[in-house]
Scaffold this motif. Structure first.
Motif, mmCIF file in Angstrom:
data_model
loop_
_atom_site.group_PDB
_atom_site.id
_atom_site.type_symbol
_atom_site.label_atom_id
_atom_site.label_comp_id
_atom_site.label_asym_id
_atom_site.label_seq_id
_atom_site.Cartn_x
_atom_site.Cartn_y
_atom_site.Cartn_z
ATOM 1 N N LYS A 94 0.816 -1.232 0.000
ATOM 2 C CA LYS A 94 0.000 0.000 0.000
ATOM 3 C C LYS A 94 0.838 1.265 0.000
ATOM 4 C CE LYS A 94 -4.375 -1.457 1.323
ATOM 5 N NZ LYS A 94 -5.386 -1.832 2.165
ATOM 6 N N PHE A 95 1.938 1.257 0.757
ATOM 7 C CA PHE A 95 2.669 2.524 0.953
ATOM 8 C C PHE A 95 4.107 2.477 0.444
ATOM 9 C CE2 PHE A 95 -0.436 2.047 4.466
ATOM 10 C CZ PHE A 95 -1.304 3.060 4.087
ATOM 11 N N LYS A 96 4.509 1.345 -0.117
ATOM 12 C CA LYS A 96 5.882 1.179 -0.638
ATOM 13 C C LYS A 96 6.931 1.442 0.455
ATOM 14 C CE LYS A 96 4.127 0.645 -4.774
ATOM 15 N NZ LYS A 96 3.070 -0.321 -4.412
ATOM 16 N N VAL A 97 6.584 1.063 1.698
ATOM 17 C CA VAL A 97 7.529 1.221 2.815
ATOM 18 C C VAL A 97 7.870 -0.170 3.335
ATOM 19 C CG1 VAL A 97 7.845 2.121 5.163
ATOM 20 C CG2 VAL A 97 6.546 3.454 3.486
ATOM 21 N N ALA A 98 9.186 -0.476 3.398
ATOM 22 C CA ALA A 98 9.621 -1.786 3.909
ATOM 23 C C ALA A 98 9.901 -1.663 5.406
ATOM 24 C CB ALA A 98 10.867 -2.238 3.165
ATOM 25 N N LEU A 99 9.038 -2.256 6.224
ATOM 26 C CA LEU A 99 9.225 -2.167 7.685
ATOM 27 C C LEU A 99 10.316 -3.135 8.123
ATOM 28 C CD1 LEU A 99 5.501 -2.032 8.911
ATOM 29 C CD2 LEU A 99 7.130 -0.131 8.707
ATOM 30 N N GLU A 100 11.090 -2.685 9.127
ATOM 31 C CA GLU A 100 12.136 -3.554 9.700
ATOM 32 C C GLU A 100 11.691 -4.020 11.077
ATOM 33 O OE1 GLU A 100 16.105 -1.985 10.197
ATOM 34 O OE2 GLU A 100 15.867 -1.004 8.250
ATOM 35 N N TYR A 101 12.019 -5.261 11.414
ATOM 36 C CA TYR A 101 11.643 -5.776 12.736
ATOM 37 C C TYR A 101 12.346 -4.996 13.840
ATOM 38 C CZ TYR A 101 9.006 -9.651 10.905
ATOM 39 O OH TYR A 101 8.042 -10.397 10.285
ATOM 40 N N GLU A 102 11.596 -4.724 14.889
ATOM 41 C CA GLU A 102 12.184 -4.117 16.074
ATOM 42 C C GLU A 102 12.379 -5.200 17.138
ATOM 43 O OE1 GLU A 102 12.123 -1.587 19.825
ATOM 44 O OE2 GLU A 102 10.637 -3.042 19.263
ATOM 45 N N VAL A 103 11.475 -6.178 17.171
ATOM 46 C CA VAL A 103 11.623 -7.289 18.128
ATOM 47 C C VAL A 103 12.775 -8.184 17.677
ATOM 48 C CG1 VAL A 103 9.276 -7.558 19.015
ATOM 49 C CG2 VAL A 103 9.893 -8.624 16.853
ATOM 50 N N GLN A 104 13.374 -8.864 18.647
ATOM 51 C CA GLN A 104 14.399 -9.858 18.318
ATOM 52 C C GLN A 104 13.696 -11.181 18.064
ATOM 53 O OE1 GLN A 104 17.934 -11.399 20.429
ATOM 54 N NE2 GLN A 104 17.616 -9.551 21.629
ATOM 55 N N ILE A 105 14.129 -11.891 17.045
ATOM 56 C CA ILE A 105 13.518 -13.191 16.758
ATOM 57 C C ILE A 105 14.613 -14.247 16.838
ATOM 58 C CG2 ILE A 105 12.205 -14.523 15.044
ATOM 59 C CD1 ILE A 105 11.322 -11.751 13.885
ATOM 60 N N VAL A 106 14.403 -15.263 17.686
ATOM 61 C CA VAL A 106 15.439 -16.282 17.863
ATOM 62 C C VAL A 106 14.827 -17.684 17.814
ATOM 63 C CG1 VAL A 106 16.890 -14.774 19.310
ATOM 64 C CG2 VAL A 106 15.244 -16.307 20.396
ATOM 65 N N GLY A 107 15.687 -18.676 17.720
ATOM 66 C CA GLY A 107 15.252 -20.068 17.832
ATOM 67 C C GLY A 107 14.948 -20.724 16.500
ATOM 68 N N GLU A 108 14.479 -21.985 16.627
ATOM 69 C CA GLU A 108 14.228 -22.804 15.447
ATOM 70 C C GLU A 108 12.745 -23.021 15.256
ATOM 71 O OE1 GLU A 108 16.203 -26.437 16.435
ATOM 72 O OE2 GLU A 108 18.201 -25.574 16.157
ATOM 73 N N ASP A 109 12.356 -23.247 14.009
ATOM 74 C CA ASP A 109 10.958 -23.605 13.753
ATOM 75 C C ASP A 109 10.691 -24.993 14.320
ATOM 76 O OD1 ASP A 109 10.052 -21.313 12.420
ATOM 77 O OD2 ASP A 109 11.101 -21.928 10.599
#
Ligand code: EPU
Length: 303
Positions: free
Chosen positions: A287-302
């Motif tokens: 919609k806005f052509k803006v690529a958001l970056e994660y602020e939360v940390q994401i860790v671990g395995e699926d």
């Protein structure tokens, strides 16, 4: 981790490690699979022993704060997860300076500083994390950060040796610090604060608290803002304008109160949360052509 490694680790610390410990018990979003070993260390020596052990055995090592800015995937975390406790949570005031252990609960420090009539950390009102975690991600509001008040940081490097980083080595920007490149664990931090009237400091804290209560889902399981604000705009405003408030994947929901928060309605999995987050990112990109970056940390395995 092998059985032998588990037995050896148990002998290195005073509080028995928890093995295969569900990380959803240790994250404010209440999602996440098991950590192979979950260790609470009570002093510097225990922390150093645990780090050296992980280093020598080539085991992954993750320092956990309050788990308030963290998404752990459903397959959990391999290796050792460490929490700082006991002596690593101490607060020592010296006139307008305060030296604080990395494991200290930030809201506790804020109240103690306010009671002493010391100002400078109010921007962290309502950040439910540890001092070390807050520093690494330079917590605060969109405009003011905890990093502004730091004088020096004592760190442990990966192999368990101590080093001190003075102000001129430290870099803090919006939700960024260079601490991870300087060391692996924040052992303690010295802040430079300003004398003020305790009542005035407390009043600023109350005002910020009220704002958070009115604008954020503070009484629901969540991990704070999911995305960083893009330059010149607000991630929450964009996700809201994309019409996504209330959208659900399983029990993960875009908060109807603040669109940059995902709340866990009960039994959300990390997969639900991350699938929803990707939908949010995709919608804002389209919609806005803006690529958001994660602020939360994401860790671990699926799983
Ligand atoms: N807005 C919307 N819809 C929403 C949410 C926000 O239109 O659903 C608009 C608001 O009306 C306002 C603007 O977006 O005009 C900014 O909202 P807000 O004041 O809530 O600030 P924010 O930029 O969304 C930032 C931090 C928060 C911090 C608040 C406190 C980031 C990513 N977020 O939020 O930090 O608590 O300021 O002022 O920088 C966090 O880092 O986890 C976090 C929660």
């Amino acid at each position: 981790m092998t059985e032998r490694e588990r037995r050896t680790l148990t002998q290195l610390v005073s509080e028995p490690p928890k093995f295969d410990e569900p990380m959803r018990y240790h994250t404010t979003l209440r999602v996440g699979g098991p950590a192979d070993a979950f260790v609470t260390v009570h002093n510097l020596a225990e922390l150093q022993r645990t780090m050296r052990f992980a280093y020598d055995h080539q085991l992954p090592f993750l320092v956990l704060g309050e788990g308030s800015n963290l998404i752990v995937r459903d397959g959990g975390v391999r290796g050792i997860v460490v929490r700082l406790g006991g002596e690593l949570c101490q607060i020592r005031f010296d006139t307008h300076e305060v030296e604080v252990g990395g494991g200290t609960y930030l809201p506790h420090l804020l109240v103690k500083a306010a009671q002493r009539g010391l100002s400078g950390l109010e921007c962290c009102t309502g950040v439910p994390g540890t001092v070390g975690g807050a520093l690494i991600s330079n917590a605060g509001t969109a405009e003011e950060f905890i990093g502004n008040r730091v004088r020096r940081v004592q760190l442990l490097t990966e192999d368990g040796s101590l080093r001190i980083a003075e102000r001129d080595e430290l870099q803090f920007n919006y939700r960024f610090s260079n601490l991870r490149s300087l060391g692996a664990v924040v052992v303690n931090v010295t802040f430079d604060l300003e004398p003020d009237d305790p009542k005035a400091v407390m009043e600023r804290i109350h005002r910020r608290w009220r704002y958070r209560w009115e604008t954020q889902p503070v009484n629901q399981p969540c991990a704070g803002c999911i995305f960083k604000n893009p330059p010149g705009d607000r991630a929450g405003r964009l996700i809201d304008a994309a019409g996504l408030k209330g959208l659900r994947v399983g029990d993960a929901q875009v908060s109807p109160i603040h669109a940059n928060f995902i709340v866990n309605l009960g039994n959300a999995t990390a997969k639900d949360v991350l699938t929803l987050a990707e939908l949010m990112r995709q919608a804002v990109l389209e919609k806005f052509k803006v690529a958001l970056e994660y602020e939360v940390q994401i860790v671990g395995e699926d799983a």
